[in-house]
Scaffold this active site. Structure first.
Site, PDB file in Angstrom:
ATOM      1  CE1 TYR A 154      -4.374   2.118   0.615  1.00 34.32           C
ATOM      2  CE2 TYR A 154      -2.801   2.969   2.032  1.00 34.32           C
ATOM      3  CZ  TYR A 154      -3.556   3.039   1.168  1.00 34.32           C
ATOM      4  OH  TYR A 154      -4.714   3.988   1.211  1.00 34.32           O
TER       5      TYR A 154
HETATM    6  N1  NAD Z   1      -9.812   5.401   4.814  1.00 34.87           N
HETATM    7  C1  NAD Z   1      -8.629   5.883   4.622  1.00 34.87           C
HETATM    8  O1  NAD Z   1      -8.273   5.481   5.662  1.00 34.87           O
HETATM    9  C2  NAD Z   1      -7.654   6.130   3.951  1.00 34.87           C
HETATM   10  C3  NAD Z   1      -5.770   6.653   3.880  1.00 34.87           C
HETATM   11  C4  NAD Z   1      -5.330   7.316   3.197  1.00 34.87           C
HETATM   12  C5  NAD Z   1      -5.968   7.508   1.924  1.00 34.87           C
HETATM   13  N2  NAD Z   1      -6.788   6.423   1.392  1.00 34.87           N
HETATM   14  C6  NAD Z   1      -7.380   6.584  -0.140  1.00 34.87           C
HETATM   15  O2  NAD Z   1      -8.445   7.611  -0.621  1.00 34.87           O
HETATM   16  C7  NAD Z   1      -9.466   7.234  -1.684  1.00 34.87           C
HETATM   17  C8  NAD Z   1     -10.288   6.249  -0.869  1.00 34.87           C
HETATM   18  O3  NAD Z   1     -10.504   5.392   0.064  1.00 34.87           O
HETATM   19  P1  NAD Z   1     -11.921   5.062   0.521  1.00 34.87           P
HETATM   20  O4  NAD Z   1     -11.355   5.102   2.167  1.00 34.87           O
HETATM   21  O5  NAD Z   1     -12.530   5.951   0.406  1.00 34.87           O
HETATM   22  O6  NAD Z   1     -12.067   3.256   0.485  1.00 34.87           O
HETATM   23  P2  NAD Z   1     -12.939   2.955   0.211  1.00 34.87           P
HETATM   24  O7  NAD Z   1     -13.119   1.118  -0.070  1.00 34.87           O
HETATM   25  O8  NAD Z   1     -14.389   3.424   0.497  1.00 34.87           O
HETATM   26  O9  NAD Z   1     -13.685   3.149  -1.178  1.00 34.87           O
HETATM   27  C9  NAD Z   1     -13.221   2.739  -2.643  1.00 34.87           C
HETATM   28  C10 NAD Z   1     -14.295   2.238  -4.033  1.00 34.87           C
HETATM   29  O10 NAD Z   1     -12.799   2.130  -5.161  1.00 34.87           O
HETATM   30  C11 NAD Z   1     -13.895   1.775  -5.972  1.00 34.87           C
HETATM   31  N3  NAD Z   1     -12.506   0.663  -7.108  1.00 34.87           N
HETATM   32  C12 NAD Z   1     -12.196  -0.756  -6.341  1.00 34.87           C
HETATM   33  N4  NAD Z   1     -11.414  -0.802  -7.331  1.00 34.87           N
HETATM   34  C13 NAD Z   1     -11.465  -0.677  -8.269  1.00 34.87           C
HETATM   35  C14 NAD Z   1     -11.881  -0.342  -9.474  1.00 34.87           C
HETATM   36  N5  NAD Z   1     -10.616  -1.607  -9.863  1.00 34.87           N
HETATM   37  N6  NAD Z   1     -12.229  -0.131 -10.955  1.00 34.87           N
HETATM   38  C15 NAD Z   1     -13.633   0.918  -9.552  1.00 34.87           C
HETATM   39  N7  NAD Z   1     -13.318   1.040  -8.575  1.00 34.87           N
HETATM   40  C16 NAD Z   1     -12.833   0.501  -7.651  1.00 34.87           C
HETATM   41  C17 NAD Z   1     -15.118   0.197  -5.066  1.00 34.87           C
HETATM   42  O11 NAD Z   1     -15.493  -0.444  -5.051  1.00 34.87           O
HETATM   43  C18 NAD Z   1     -14.895   0.999  -3.481  1.00 34.87           C
HETATM   44  O12 NAD Z   1     -16.496   2.289  -3.924  1.00 34.87           O
HETATM   45  C19 NAD Z   1      -8.080   5.642  -2.225  1.00 34.87           C
HETATM   46  O13 NAD Z   1      -6.866   5.578  -2.734  1.00 34.87           O
HETATM   47  C20 NAD Z   1      -7.280   5.488  -0.755  1.00 34.87           C
HETATM   48  O14 NAD Z   1      -5.989   4.723  -0.709  1.00 34.87           O
HETATM   49  C21 NAD Z   1      -8.169   6.120   2.069  1.00 34.87           C
END
Ligand code: NAD
Length: 279
Positions: A154
């Site tokens: 990650y």
């Molecule tokens: N949640 C955290 O703590 C956090 C912290 C820092 C960064 N992020 C980043 O923020 C972004 C959003 O994360 P989140 O927490 O909302 O996650 P989440 O799991 O709630 O949402 C991610 C979405 O991406 C979709 N997805 C996954 N693979 C896919 C693909 N191949 N094609 C199209 N859609 C796809 C999933 O179906 C889901 O709807 C990500 O890039 C994550 O790495 C999250």
């Protein structure tokens, strides 16, 4: 006139817009008057967001797209046409120690979090350059600034995302395209992706609220800000990397960063909808 990209009347594409930060960004962008294009690998998640946006009188279209499939991305992009803002948000986490991980888990993290940045951005950038307007948003992470235990894939993917975004910014500036970039480095967010993580100092390093991060992202798009690091303490982490390694490691220990994943129960292997085709 704002230096960034005004959202009223803009066309905004959000990948992974069916859940978490992407969903909230889509909802709030629609509230600010944007036409929102939601791409998600999960049709059910995308459909739910479409219903939410329509219920508030917003403008939205939803496509089921696996952003790791370069051909599917090109086909879907042709149907969408020009957009003013691309939010590269789709992301996955595996949360395994390197000793326990699998080939599939590593490949999936890299495909969604890194390779898709190229497929999606390359599909829409020519139109933005031609029109000399728009913003490309890349959602990295605090793990795109420092390494974290149980995040070898990650964190590496998020460092790659940050490198992608910074290099793209350099290209856009060097070629005076008028296209802006924004890279986002949030600490943990309460979306469920990282359920179970713990933070030792909740005031200094809080688990962020999804709506706060989405609001900050959209504010940055509109104001033209090009880097967003949340919460503020995370800004010192890359600076601390200049310290000798033992001192840096000790700081990470004191902040509890490498123990945050000890009780991780988040969206490991969140393969929604199984094998996908395209829109
Ligand atoms: N949640 C955290 O703590 C956090 C912290 C820092 C960064 N992020 C980043 O923020 C972004 C959003 O994360 P989140 O927490 O909302 O996650 P989440 O799991 O709630 O949402 C991610 C979405 O991406 C979709 N997805 C996954 N693979 C896919 C693909 N191949 N094609 C199209 N859609 C796809 C999933 O179906 C889901 O709807 C990500 O890039 C994550 O790495 C999250």
């Amino acid at each position: 006139m704002a230096r960034g990209t005004a959202l009223a009347g803009a066309r905004v594409l959000v990948t992974g817009g069916g859940s978490g930060l992407g969903r909230r960004t889509a909802l709030l962008a629609a509230e600010r008057g944007a036409h929102v294009v939601v791409w998600d690998v999960s049709a059910a998640r995308g459909d739910a967001v479409r219903d939410e946006v329509l219920a508030t009188g917003g403008s939205v279209e939803v496509h089921r797209v696996d952003v790791t499939d370069a051909d599917a991305v090109r086909t879907a992009a042709d149907r969408v046409g020009d957009v003013d803002v691309v939010v590269n948000n789709a992301g996955v986490v595996s949360g395994r120690r390197l000793l326990d991980t699998t080939d599939d888990a590593v490949e999936r993290t890299m495909a969604v979090n890194v390779l898709a940045l190229y497929w999606v951005t390359r599909a829409f950038l020519p139109g933005m350059v031609r029109r000399r307007r728009g913003t490309v948003v890349t959602v990295s992470s605090a793990a795109g600034l420092v390494g974290v235990a149980r995040q070898t894939d990650y964190a590496a993917s998020k460092w790659a995302a940050a490198g992608f975004a910074e290099s793209l910014r350099a290209e856009m500036r060097a070629e005076r395209t008028g296209v802006r970039t924004l890279v986002v480095h949030p600490y943990y967010i309460d979306t469920g992706m990282f359920d179970g993580v713990r933070t030792r100092f909740p005031r200094l390093l809080p688990i962020l609220a999804e709506a706060d991060v989405a609001t900050a992202v959209l504010d940055a798009v509109e104001s033209g800000r090009e880097r967003l690091v949340l919460p503020p303490l995370v800004r010192v982490l890359p600076v601390a990397r200049a310290l000798p390694v033992p001192v840096f490691d000790r700081l990470m220990d004191v902040l509890g960063v490498n123990r945050t994943m000890d009780h991780f129960t988040g969206r490991r292997d969140d393969v929604v909808g199984g094998p996908t085709t395209s829109v």
